[in-house]
Each structure stands twice: as structure tokens, then as C-alpha cells.
Write a protein that holds these residues in place. Sequence first.
Motif, PDB file in Angstrom:
ATOM      1  N   LEU A  89       0.807  -1.216   0.000  1.00  7.42           N
ATOM      2  CA  LEU A  89       0.000   0.000   0.000  1.00  7.42           C
ATOM      3  C   LEU A  89       0.838   1.262   0.000  1.00  7.42           C
ATOM      4  CD1 LEU A  89      -2.886   1.118   0.148  1.00  7.42           C
ATOM      5  CD2 LEU A  89      -2.723   0.995   2.635  1.00  7.42           C
ATOM      6  N   TYR A  90       1.899   1.295   0.799  1.00  5.40           N
ATOM      7  CA  TYR A  90       2.632   2.544   0.978  1.00  5.40           C
ATOM      8  C   TYR A  90       3.888   2.658   0.139  1.00  5.40           C
ATOM      9  CZ  TYR A  90      -0.498   4.273   4.474  1.00  5.40           C
ATOM     10  OH  TYR A  90      -1.617   4.768   5.093  1.00  5.40           O
ATOM     11  N   ARG A  91       4.517   1.549  -0.171  1.00  4.03           N
ATOM     12  CA  ARG A  91       5.726   1.623  -0.993  1.00  4.03           C
ATOM     13  C   ARG A  91       5.619   0.742  -2.231  1.00  4.03           C
ATOM     14  NH1 ARG A  91       7.491   2.287   4.328  1.00  4.03           N
ATOM     15  NH2 ARG A  91       8.478   4.306   4.609  1.00  4.03           N
ATOM     16  N   GLY A  92       4.413   0.308  -2.540  1.00  3.61           N
ATOM     17  CA  GLY A  92       4.168  -0.504  -3.713  1.00  3.61           C
ATOM     18  C   GLY A  92       3.079   0.109  -4.570  1.00  3.61           C
ATOM     19  N   LEU A  93       2.412  -0.736  -5.347  1.00  2.00           N
ATOM     20  CA  LEU A  93       1.441  -0.252  -6.317  1.00  2.00           C
ATOM     21  C   LEU A  93       0.035  -0.094  -5.749  1.00  2.00           C
ATOM     22  CD1 LEU A  93       2.572  -2.290  -9.464  1.00  2.00           C
ATOM     23  CD2 LEU A  93       3.130   0.063  -8.849  1.00  2.00           C
ATOM     24  N   GLY A  94      -0.207  -0.610  -4.540  1.00  2.00           N
ATOM     25  CA  GLY A  94      -1.544  -0.493  -3.972  1.00  2.00           C
ATOM     26  C   GLY A  94      -1.972   0.947  -3.756  1.00  2.00           C
ATOM     27  N   GLY A  95      -1.098   1.751  -3.174  1.00  2.00           N
ATOM     28  CA  GLY A  95      -1.421   3.155  -2.960  1.00  2.00           C
ATOM     29  C   GLY A  95      -1.546   3.931  -4.251  1.00  2.00           C
TER      30      GLY A  95
END
Length: 405
Positions: A89-95
Motif C-alpha cells: 500500500l505505501y511503498r508498492g502499487l496499492g497506494g
Amino acid sequence: MTAPQWACVLPEDARAAALRTVAALVGRPGTAPRAVPPDLAAGGAGLALAFHQLDRCLPGQGWDVPAGGYLAAALRGAGRPGAVRTAGLYRGLGGLAFAARTVAADEGVLAVLDRGIEDAATAGARGLGGGTHGVAARVFDVISGLTGTGAYLLCRAAEPGAAAALSDVLGALVALCGERAGVPHWHTPAAALSGDALPRLYPGGALNCGFSHGIAGPLALLALALGAGVSVPGQREAVEWAAGWLLAQRADDGFGPDWPRLVALPDRSATPAADSSWCYGSPGIARSLWLAGVALDDRSLRDVAAGTVTAALRRPLARHRTHPEAGLCHGVAGLLQITLRFAHDTGDPFFATAAVELTGQLVELAGPNRLRDPGFLTGAAGTALALLAAATSVPPTWDRMLLLA
């Protein structure tokens, strides 16, 4: 429970001060760089969300331009060689996907992002398997792991691909909410603890109580999904178990309920309490327990949660572990957003009054030239979002990324 519509809790003078601070933080609408890091924590995704919320709160002032510009720049950044490809979420593609869906990116771009996230979530969930006993927090937590990815998937639970991936994630988290010889499956072995100091301090491993890296985050996702009618076998029982485990770790003081950061294995000794933030400490844990109480229709859980935040807000600042900072993660903005949610959900004027006081603190902390970090998690973007939530009647839908609602 049916919550009332979102409403500004600030008197006019505090509202004006909050909006002036937002204006100082964000400047004037302008063009974005061509490419920026794509992550939510400190990159373009968080800035796109902040500018989009500004456009919702203050329409017609041109904030849609930087919102779209930073989203486009983040998407270009994601395409650069070496860019992170995880679903976190925060350092990948989720965010990034959440920002893209919020700001309304091209459907083709969204489809590519979503397919990659769904595949990664399913692979990660299946990788845990049914026999996992002891796991690095980054595998399941909100920041990098399955819980954070699940927060995004829950936004798309009506879509078949997302629903299937979310079921896999929920099933994996349910499986972690069990024990072997009295030790929860989600405990962190010493070798998987982050940094150099923690493995020495916790040679038998540890149990993390917090929201960002501990069991409170999965509990919040499981509860939110259950409350939305999205469930897998054993999910209700897992919510009951995780809430009960957290309640068993309470470390009350003269002000009320509190929680440690970490519980050591095998002796179950605990680190000192008095963190007062989203990522660690009683406010984040309280929100998780509140969501569990809503999902289970358990008033006693909701009462503990509200009492916990009340105690946190009444404790003198000198008792807190860290000095005040502005950001969402471990600063006043995160505490303000949690307090606003409790004010909104309970109607208790104590929380509205506390929100006014916290807004004043945040205005002071976010004064001119004090926030050099532009990001969502610890910087100006997240701080501006919390101030907008306090100062306007526009619902803060962005805090699904904090799993607060």
C-alpha cells in the motif's frame, strides 16, 4: 450503527486558521514534474490524493490540475527501470492504484494496475499457507503487506477479480489469527525483527500490538470487510480472537486503557506504553477495536475503544514517548484524524473539543518552513488532508488508506 454525515467540528476562527495553514502548505495550483516516485508514503500518489481532496473541498480553484498532474507523474515514475513492483500500500502499487482510482485515471491504466495487484495479493496470501507459525511483519502488515493491499481491494470488493483476491487475503489473515502452544501464528521471530537492536532485545521473538506493523491493522481490515458484508469462513471468529488478544495486553494507567508496542516472547513482558499515534499506541488500537465492535455489534468493545481515545487525549504530553510531530503516521495529524472519526461516530462533544485543540497544535507544528517532507505518511500532504477533514464537511474518503473507516 448508522453514522451521521460528515461535518466540520471547528469554530470559525479555528477553521480559518486550519485553512490558512493548508494554503501555506500547498501553495498555489501549479504543474507537476514529468515523473516522480510513485509510492503513497512519500511520492506522487499521496500528493495526487491531497490535491484531489483540495479540489473536492475548495472546488473551482484549479486543484484538479496538480491532482491529475501528480497522478500522471507517479504513473510515469512507476514505469521507470527499477521502480517498485510490489502490491504494498505505501511503498508498492496499492497506494498508486488507490490514487489512480480516486483521481480517475485511464481505465486501461487502472486495469493493468489492478491485475498486477490482484495477482500479487493472491500469490502472497497463498504463500503464507495454512501452516505458517511466525512471520515477518512486512508480509502481513498495513505498510508493505497483505493488510494494506487488502485495504485497496476492499474498495473494489464488488468487482470479481478484486473479490477473489480479497478473499485470499482475508483467508490468509484469518489463518494467522490462531495459536500454537499459546503463541499466535503472526508472531515475529527474532531473525525477522527489523533493525539491529530489536533481535537483541527480543531473542525469543515478539508480538506487535500496533496498527502499522502489528495485529491491530489486520483486525481493522477483517472488521471493515465483515461490516461491509465481505467475509470468508472463520472471519468473525478471527475478529473476536484478535480483539480479545489485544484486550488481554492492556496496560492501564491512571488515565485509562493503554497498550505496549511489543510483547516479548516467551515471557510476555511488554515495552513501556504511552505512544499516542496511528502507527503505534492506544489511538490506533482503539480505532481497530471500535471497528471490531461495529462489525460484531459489541457495545462493550466500542466503549473500551472510546474510553481508550479519551484516556490518550487526557494524558499529559510529557508522558508520551515521542515529541510532537505533524504527520499522519506518528504525529498529531494521525491523532487528529482518529479523534475526528470518533467525534463523527459517537457524537460525543469531548472528541469535538479535543479535535479543536489538536487542530491548534497541528497548525503550530505545520507553520511556515517547518514541514520539508511533502509526503502523505509523515509530511505536508497528509497534514493538509487531516486539516481539511477537520475544517470542512467533505467526507475524508482517503483515510481508507489508514484503515480508519
